[in-house]
Design a protein around this motif. Sequence first.
Motif, PDB file in Angstrom:
ATOM      1  N   THR A 252       6.906  21.150  31.604  1.00 32.62           N
ATOM      2  CA  THR A 252       6.333  21.092  30.262  1.00 32.62           C
ATOM      3  C   THR A 252       6.809  22.279  29.427  1.00 32.62           C
ATOM      4  O   THR A 252       6.719  23.429  29.857  1.00 32.62           O
ATOM      5  CB  THR A 252       4.791  21.114  30.337  1.00 32.62           C
ATOM      6  OG1 THR A 252       4.351  20.030  31.150  1.00 32.62           O
ATOM      7  CG2 THR A 252       4.179  20.996  28.953  1.00 32.62           C
TER       8      THR A 252
ATOM      9  N   ASN B  27      -0.148  18.998  38.037  1.00 32.57           N
ATOM     10  CA  ASN B  27      -0.722  17.648  38.094  1.00 32.57           C
ATOM     11  C   ASN B  27       0.364  16.582  38.174  1.00 32.57           C
ATOM     12  O   ASN B  27       0.284  15.651  38.984  1.00 32.57           O
ATOM     13  CB  ASN B  27      -1.604  17.391  36.865  1.00 32.57           C
ATOM     14  CG  ASN B  27      -3.032  17.848  37.058  1.00 32.57           C
ATOM     15  OD1 ASN B  27      -3.856  17.130  37.616  1.00 32.57           O
ATOM     16  ND2 ASN B  27      -3.328  19.060  36.615  1.00 32.57           N
TER      17      ASN B  27
ATOM     18  N   LEU C 273      -7.538  17.515  31.632  1.00 33.08           N
ATOM     19  CA  LEU C 273      -7.276  18.894  32.048  1.00 33.08           C
ATOM     20  C   LEU C 273      -8.275  19.844  31.397  1.00 33.08           C
ATOM     21  O   LEU C 273      -8.435  19.853  30.177  1.00 33.08           O
ATOM     22  CB  LEU C 273      -5.847  19.277  31.653  1.00 33.08           C
ATOM     23  CG  LEU C 273      -5.268  20.549  32.250  1.00 33.08           C
ATOM     24  CD1 LEU C 273      -5.222  20.470  33.771  1.00 33.08           C
ATOM     25  CD2 LEU C 273      -3.872  20.799  31.705  1.00 33.08           C
TER      26      LEU C 273
ATOM     27  N   ILE D  88      -6.428  16.431  27.014  1.00 29.01           N
ATOM     28  CA  ILE D  88      -5.101  16.226  27.598  1.00 29.01           C
ATOM     29  C   ILE D  88      -5.188  15.613  28.991  1.00 29.01           C
ATOM     30  O   ILE D  88      -5.901  16.105  29.867  1.00 29.01           O
ATOM     31  CB  ILE D  88      -4.329  17.557  27.652  1.00 29.01           C
ATOM     32  CG1 ILE D  88      -3.962  17.989  26.233  1.00 29.01           C
ATOM     33  CG2 ILE D  88      -3.079  17.431  28.520  1.00 29.01           C
ATOM     34  CD1 ILE D  88      -3.335  19.336  26.132  1.00 29.01           C
TER      35      ILE D  88
ATOM     36  N   GLN E 199       6.498  15.672  27.803  1.00 28.12           N
ATOM     37  CA  GLN E 199       6.196  17.077  28.092  1.00 28.12           C
ATOM     38  C   GLN E 199       7.238  18.034  27.528  1.00 28.12           C
ATOM     39  O   GLN E 199       6.994  19.239  27.434  1.00 28.12           O
ATOM     40  CB  GLN E 199       6.055  17.291  29.598  1.00 28.12           C
ATOM     41  CG  GLN E 199       7.317  17.061  30.378  1.00 28.12           C
ATOM     42  CD  GLN E 199       7.141  17.229  31.874  1.00 28.12           C
ATOM     43  OE1 GLN E 199       7.974  16.792  32.640  1.00 28.12           O
ATOM     44  NE2 GLN E 199       6.081  17.849  32.323  1.00 28.12           N
TER      45      GLN E 199
ATOM     46  N   TRP F   3      -1.602  26.531  30.683  1.00 26.68           N
ATOM     47  CA  TRP F   3      -1.818  25.104  30.464  1.00 26.68           C
ATOM     48  C   TRP F   3      -0.581  24.298  30.882  1.00 26.68           C
ATOM     49  O   TRP F   3      -0.715  23.244  31.523  1.00 26.68           O
ATOM     50  CB  TRP F   3      -2.162  24.830  29.000  1.00 26.68           C
ATOM     51  CG  TRP F   3      -3.570  25.200  28.650  1.00 26.68           C
ATOM     52  CD1 TRP F   3      -4.045  26.437  28.311  1.00 26.68           C
ATOM     53  CD2 TRP F   3      -4.707  24.323  28.632  1.00 26.68           C
ATOM     54  NE1 TRP F   3      -5.398  26.388  28.077  1.00 26.68           N
ATOM     55  CE2 TRP F   3      -5.828  25.106  28.265  1.00 26.68           C
ATOM     56  CE3 TRP F   3      -4.875  22.978  28.871  1.00 26.68           C
ATOM     57  CZ2 TRP F   3      -7.111  24.564  28.142  1.00 26.68           C
ATOM     58  CZ3 TRP F   3      -6.143  22.417  28.747  1.00 26.68           C
ATOM     59  CH2 TRP F   3      -7.247  23.203  28.389  1.00 26.68           C
ATOM     60  N   SER F   4       0.605  24.787  30.533  1.00 26.26           N
ATOM     61  CA  SER F   4       1.819  24.046  30.913  1.00 26.26           C
ATOM     62  C   SER F   4       1.984  24.031  32.430  1.00 26.26           C
ATOM     63  O   SER F   4       2.374  23.006  33.010  1.00 26.26           O
ATOM     64  CB  SER F   4       3.058  24.644  30.243  1.00 26.26           C
ATOM     65  OG  SER F   4       3.284  25.977  30.654  1.00 26.26           O
TER      66      SER F   4
ATOM     67  N   ILE G  31      -0.418  21.421  33.773  1.00 22.15           N
ATOM     68  CA  ILE G  31       0.106  20.067  33.524  1.00 22.15           C
ATOM     69  C   ILE G  31       1.194  19.743  34.539  1.00 22.15           C
ATOM     70  O   ILE G  31       1.204  18.667  35.148  1.00 22.15           O
ATOM     71  CB  ILE G  31       0.648  19.945  32.087  1.00 22.15           C
ATOM     72  CG1 ILE G  31      -0.500  20.025  31.073  1.00 22.15           C
ATOM     73  CG2 ILE G  31       1.420  18.640  31.895  1.00 22.15           C
ATOM     74  CD1 ILE G  31      -0.045  20.186  29.637  1.00 22.15           C
TER      75      ILE G  31
ATOM     76  N   PRO H 192      -2.555  14.668  31.989  1.00 31.47           N
ATOM     77  CA  PRO H 192      -1.187  14.629  32.517  1.00 31.47           C
ATOM     78  C   PRO H 192      -0.907  13.264  33.149  1.00 31.47           C
ATOM     79  O   PRO H 192      -1.756  12.705  33.837  1.00 31.47           O
ATOM     80  CB  PRO H 192      -1.192  15.735  33.590  1.00 31.47           C
ATOM     81  CG  PRO H 192      -2.372  16.603  33.251  1.00 31.47           C
ATOM     82  CD  PRO H 192      -3.392  15.666  32.675  1.00 31.47           C
TER      83      PRO H 192
END
Length: 379
Positions: free
Chosen positions: A205, A309, A292, A233, A193, A302-303, A306, A235
């Motif tokens: 991430t 999760n 995701l 993606i 990440q 998005w980060s 991640i 995680p």
Amino acid sequence: MNSPSFDDIRAYHDHEVNAVLASLLEDSEFLQFVAQHQFPYLHRFLPRWTQQRIQAGLQKHFKHIDSIQTWQSQLAPHVEKLMAKTIDEFEVRGLEHLEKDKTYVFISNHRDIAMDPLLVNFALLKAGLTTSKVAIGDNLLGRQFVAKLMRLNKSFVVKRSVSGRREKLQAVQDLSEYIHQCIRSNQHVWIAQKEGRAKDGLDYTDTAVLKMMHMAGRKLGWEFNQSMDFLNIIPVTISYEWDPCDLDKAKERLTVAQVGRYEKSHDEDFKSILKGLQGHKGKVVLHFSPVLKLNSNIAEHWSDAIDDNIHQNYHVFENNKLAMSLLGDAKNSPDPQHKMLTLWNKRFKSLDDDVMANIKQYYAQPIMLKNKARLNVKD
């Protein structure tokens, strides 16, 4: 138009395996390394004879290997033996989220240089799924035989040492296109990440990783979320009960705090790989989250997703709880008779207070981040 070859960064192809293995048999540094670890006593007194025996044994073994898949299948029993020696229990969760006819980019937290991707690929192999390509920094490839072994194990190179704005941009673009090519050709990809291990236990991430992966999509005119959707993606959370390199990380962090920087010693990355592979890790839990999906073109969204999760799916061990209590969690003051406290004191005896403070923080982080992720979900 011919597709790029990516020869300077890609993993090896099947047709290259025989030549690479043959070159390893002529590599005295590789033979010496194997001899020192397999037969340390014999190698000390009969180095040449021991290396010749190693060479002959490997030659017989290598002649049956003619593809990456065969190489990894032959390696699997040795990985199992290593895990049996260094891991008390290995639990895999979330395999139901993976479909055999789909290809994924696995983005995981990063605590150990070699074990993180090794455990992911071992879990995939055992589940009857194809193993993934693995992103590794060029700082880990100082020894030629290590570079060859890594690329035989589906590793591809992230160029961290390039200098110059144009060169860096080209390296990032090539990396993005290679990852996209892997997904198009039905090959999974594992990537950490962020650059480097989380030596402070803060598994966050870096949006730069996601933006890098989008570059090839942007070249095609895609929106950010189109690239992320194409990459599928997943995680991945890796929880180690004990980190064999925990003390090294704590001392490095303390040095940075005191003098502002840390200079690695010669071969330090290689030694960290060995320590991570050979050191005791207690129980290890590997968790695959669902693919995701996010209706956003903002990399930070998005980060964050991640991270949530990864953090939600930490497995909390007794030593994590103990670290929290040692940091002053009034609700969970440590029981002097607790078995874990005895193990903790034995493992970290005679440490300076500053180093111990880093150790406590490192092992407490999974609980802190997990609690924060739960709050984010409620919000």
